[in-house]
Design a protein around this motif. Sequence first.
Motif, PDB file in Angstrom:
ATOM      1  N   ALA A 118       0.809  -1.265  -0.038  1.00 51.72           N
ATOM      2  CA  ALA A 118       0.013  -0.190   0.159  1.00 51.72           C
ATOM      3  C   ALA A 118       1.344   1.396   0.484  1.00 51.72           C
ATOM      4  CB  ALA A 118      -0.805   0.291   1.459  1.00 51.72           C
ATOM      5  N   THR A 119       1.938   1.445   0.467  1.00 51.35           N
ATOM      6  CA  THR A 119       2.932   2.780   1.179  1.00 51.35           C
ATOM      7  C   THR A 119       4.507   1.847   0.401  1.00 51.35           C
ATOM      8  OG1 THR A 119       2.775   2.470   2.985  1.00 51.35           O
ATOM      9  CG2 THR A 119       1.418   3.822   1.622  1.00 51.35           C
ATOM     10  N   VAL A 120       5.209   2.868   0.748  1.00 52.19           N
ATOM     11  CA  VAL A 120       6.152   2.495   0.506  1.00 52.19           C
ATOM     12  C   VAL A 120       7.448   3.739   0.340  1.00 52.19           C
ATOM     13  CG1 VAL A 120       6.630   2.738  -2.435  1.00 52.19           C
ATOM     14  CG2 VAL A 120       8.425   1.859  -0.942  1.00 52.19           C
ATOM     15  N   ARG A 121       7.864   3.792   1.374  1.00 48.67           N
ATOM     16  CA  ARG A 121       8.887   5.454   1.467  1.00 48.67           C
ATOM     17  C   ARG A 121      11.137   4.562   1.832  1.00 48.67           C
ATOM     18  NH1 ARG A 121       5.901   9.305   4.450  1.00 48.67           N
ATOM     19  NH2 ARG A 121       8.078   9.191   5.259  1.00 48.67           N
ATOM     20  N   LEU A 156      11.868  16.185  -1.164  1.00 45.82           N
ATOM     21  CA  LEU A 156      11.095  14.991  -0.603  1.00 45.82           C
ATOM     22  C   LEU A 156      10.154  15.109  -1.663  1.00 45.82           C
ATOM     23  CD1 LEU A 156      10.636  16.660   2.428  1.00 45.82           C
ATOM     24  CD2 LEU A 156      11.288  14.810   2.444  1.00 45.82           C
ATOM     25  N   THR A 192       6.741  12.808  -3.889  1.00 40.97           N
ATOM     26  CA  THR A 192       5.385  11.896  -3.108  1.00 40.97           C
ATOM     27  C   THR A 192       5.076  11.233  -4.984  1.00 40.97           C
ATOM     28  OG1 THR A 192       4.498  13.521  -1.297  1.00 40.97           O
ATOM     29  CG2 THR A 192       3.116  11.622  -2.677  1.00 40.97           C
ATOM     30  N   VAL A 231       1.103   4.284  -3.136  1.00 36.91           N
ATOM     31  CA  VAL A 231       1.465   5.272  -2.485  1.00 36.91           C
ATOM     32  C   VAL A 231       3.028   5.512  -1.831  1.00 36.91           C
ATOM     33  CG1 VAL A 231       0.931   7.796  -1.028  1.00 36.91           C
ATOM     34  CG2 VAL A 231      -0.909   6.103  -1.728  1.00 36.91           C
ATOM     35  N   GLY A 232       3.841   6.356  -2.869  1.00 36.94           N
ATOM     36  CA  GLY A 232       5.481   6.238  -2.351  1.00 36.94           C
ATOM     37  C   GLY A 232       6.146   8.110  -2.273  1.00 36.94           C
ATOM     38  N   HIS A 233       6.693   7.411  -1.261  1.00 34.79           N
ATOM     39  CA  HIS A 233       6.936   8.918  -1.290  1.00 34.79           C
ATOM     40  C   HIS A 233       9.117   8.980  -0.636  1.00 34.79           C
ATOM     41  CE1 HIS A 233       9.256  11.701   2.019  1.00 34.79           C
ATOM     42  NE2 HIS A 233       8.320  12.686   2.225  1.00 34.79           N
ATOM     43  N   GLU A 253      11.028   0.916   3.755  1.00 34.43           N
ATOM     44  CA  GLU A 253       9.672   0.530   4.063  1.00 34.43           C
ATOM     45  C   GLU A 253       8.816   0.057   3.409  1.00 34.43           C
ATOM     46  OE1 GLU A 253       7.819   1.349   8.281  1.00 34.43           O
ATOM     47  OE2 GLU A 253       6.360   1.964   6.429  1.00 34.43           O
ATOM     48  N   ALA A 286       4.937  -1.496   3.212  1.00 34.74           N
ATOM     49  CA  ALA A 286       4.028  -1.412   3.936  1.00 34.74           C
ATOM     50  C   ALA A 286       2.778  -2.402   3.492  1.00 34.74           C
ATOM     51  CB  ALA A 286       3.383  -0.440   5.168  1.00 34.74           C
ATOM     52  N   ILE A 314       4.582  -5.434   6.971  1.00 34.41           N
ATOM     53  CA  ILE A 314       5.583  -4.560   6.791  1.00 34.41           C
ATOM     54  C   ILE A 314       7.254  -5.083   6.968  1.00 34.41           C
ATOM     55  CG2 ILE A 314       6.871  -2.094   8.220  1.00 34.41           C
ATOM     56  CD1 ILE A 314       4.682  -1.284   9.261  1.00 34.41           C
ATOM     57  N   ASP A 357      11.357  -3.154   6.477  1.00 30.69           N
ATOM     58  CA  ASP A 357      11.901  -2.269   6.705  1.00 30.69           C
ATOM     59  C   ASP A 357      13.111  -2.563   6.173  1.00 30.69           C
ATOM     60  OD1 ASP A 357      12.282  -2.589   8.873  1.00 30.69           O
ATOM     61  OD2 ASP A 357      11.094  -0.798   9.901  1.00 30.69           O
ATOM     62  N   PHE A 381      -4.338  -0.780   2.775  1.00 30.19           N
ATOM     63  CA  PHE A 381      -4.272  -1.487   4.217  1.00 30.19           C
ATOM     64  C   PHE A 381      -5.465  -2.368   4.323  1.00 30.19           C
ATOM     65  CE2 PHE A 381      -1.081   1.652   3.781  1.00 30.19           C
ATOM     66  CZ  PHE A 381       0.023   0.965   4.199  1.00 30.19           C
ATOM     67  N   PHE A 392      -0.391  10.330   2.698  1.00 26.84           N
ATOM     68  CA  PHE A 392       1.269  10.418   2.203  1.00 26.84           C
ATOM     69  C   PHE A 392       0.365  12.467   1.760  1.00 26.84           C
ATOM     70  CE2 PHE A 392       4.050   7.516   1.375  1.00 26.84           C
ATOM     71  CZ  PHE A 392       3.839   7.010   2.283  1.00 26.84           C
TER      72      PHE A 392
END
Lengths: 333, 328
Positions: A141-144, A211, A213, A221-223, A239, A241, A246, A248, B202, B212
């Motif tokens: 779902a997310t990645v940083r 930074l 996005t 969604v990534g950052h 990371e 998630a 998760i 990391d 999620f 974000f």
Amino acid sequence: MTYKVAIVGGGNMGSTHARHWQALPDVDLAAVLDPHRDEIKITGKPHYKDWTTMLAEVKPDIIDICTPTSHHREYVDMAAAAGKAIFCEKPLSRTMEDCDEIVDIVEKSGVPFQGGHVLRFFPEFAFGKRLLDAGSVGKPATVRTARMSGFPGRGRANNWYGDYKQSGGVILDLILHDFDWLRWCFGDVERVYAKGLETSEKYRGKLDYALVTLRFKSGVVGHVTGSWAHPAGFRTTYEIAGDSGIIDHDSARSAALTYTQRAQEGEDQTGKVAVSRSPMAASDDPYLGELTAFIAALKAGVTPPVTVYDAREAVRIALAAVESVETGKAVNL
Amino acid sequence: MATRIGILSFAHMHSYSWAGALGTLPGVEFVGAYDPDPARGDAACNSFGTTYYQNIDDLLAQNLDGVMIGSENINHRGLVEKAAAAGVRAILCEKPIATTVADGEAMIAACKASGTFLAIAFPCRFSPAFLEIKKLIDDGGLGEIIAIRGTNRGRNPGGWFVDKALSGGGAVIDHTVHVADLNRVLLGKEAVEVHAEIDNGFYHQDFDDTGFLTITYDNGAFATLDTSWSRPKNYPTWGDVTLQIMGSGGVADVDLFAQSVTQYDAANNAVGWPGWGSDLDRLMVLDWLRACRGETPTTIATGIDGLRALEVALAAYRSAEVKQPVSV
């Protein structure tokens, strides 16, 4: 067969490649072409200044382009015209026009091509991708990711990193690595929004921080953090998630070796900085890994793992981030 | 004379930590608590040794100096208005202040009219690490602040938090406000523009669990914030609040809840990071009690502070709709 390699560009990257080419079986590092330097950083190999002479005398199978970015297109063009396999460092170019042209040249000539996105071959990043593909976080779902260091070449005369026109700043030079790895892991990007110091006169040539996005087509969604603004050190983190877990990574946590030497009698202890390292076996070196994969693909007659399209798309994401910083708008790809 | 405190609603788990803090503080009388749910209210009051009031007016008639409100977000306004009308000196309202700007403004106006000090529960302001970096920044120790990269990630709290009719949203409204407030305190600047990518990757339900944000301030400083409920149920702790503060004179990394041990609990097959850092809720309640006694608090967030933070969260939802940054 043995592949004859000619490196173009006898600077830092050329000399890194040279070391690893020489460690590979079935590879003969035959020559270095560098028309701009009298002294090159690679020793013991014939140094040519003229392309045509080098081609005629060396008859290389592979041209390994390690020049400054602005020369990539010209050497891809000449190498493809000569029917040579091409390995080309990142970024592919600093403009989409050049990237498209390079793709066109490679397509038309049909020569094998690999881009130098070495991050895919860094053990911690390759491992993350492997875990992701094995479903270890479920559906992501997310990645940083973050890549943080001091300003490169600080204090050096004629520091080309401080010149955005040459280096492209932290977005095009540094976190381009992350963009390629992220695209490899999560697919194409749909939208980019970024803040940074690209447009700041005040910090130009001194510090750079961005930074970014990202919204991937897959919905992830990534950052991305890119820093040439840290006073010292080098650190990477990521990371991923997902809906069932998760993973990391933090380079500060995975230093397998730290040590501090005690100052001798009369010596100042402040000069003895703590050393923190993450040593790997020579055979796990990421640069060796990317060149090994290139040779393996040539031998097998298959497409090398980082294609010219991959190299172009990483630049596309980076340029969209730069555009977003400049316009203040989210940029659709 | 003891300072007389009441609690309105145990819907939010923070009501329990506030009640716990009250018990440790001298000169405080925990007069009683109201809760619309008799079973929950009775059980909570029993455990804290105080009186349960099923009728809110009966509790508000007890000459209270201060009232703490830990209801569902949507009910903050009604309870604040009632407490203000009852003439209490100070209110501590759980964050976010409300779910709409209009509700937040009405609460601030009601408290102004009755002379009530309205505080919003942003305990992170009281973190000793945060206060130390704020002092360093105020003294010029990091130069000019360029950017702040924040995270406030957590587990999905479930319950009414995921019922938009009661919470006003999901992870974004729940978690944006803490860091939006911290950034504002550090920068001393107002947010002018917000960009956000919001999703539900999620839990795949009709509430947002992914956020974000990028926030631009009126001096050009920028900040990003990950508000996601991305910590899985077996994560060693509830979540985090972190800030990477980039200044022209240096960089700071603040991890507000880093003060913990790692616990490998074989009996429960669990790994945890139980914290030993300063109790932020207790520090916040202590400061708020000043207002209950007619003194001036030093650090606590006011209604206006709460409203400014809410505006960032609401702008994030608008931005995600139009897929572009929007004005706050």
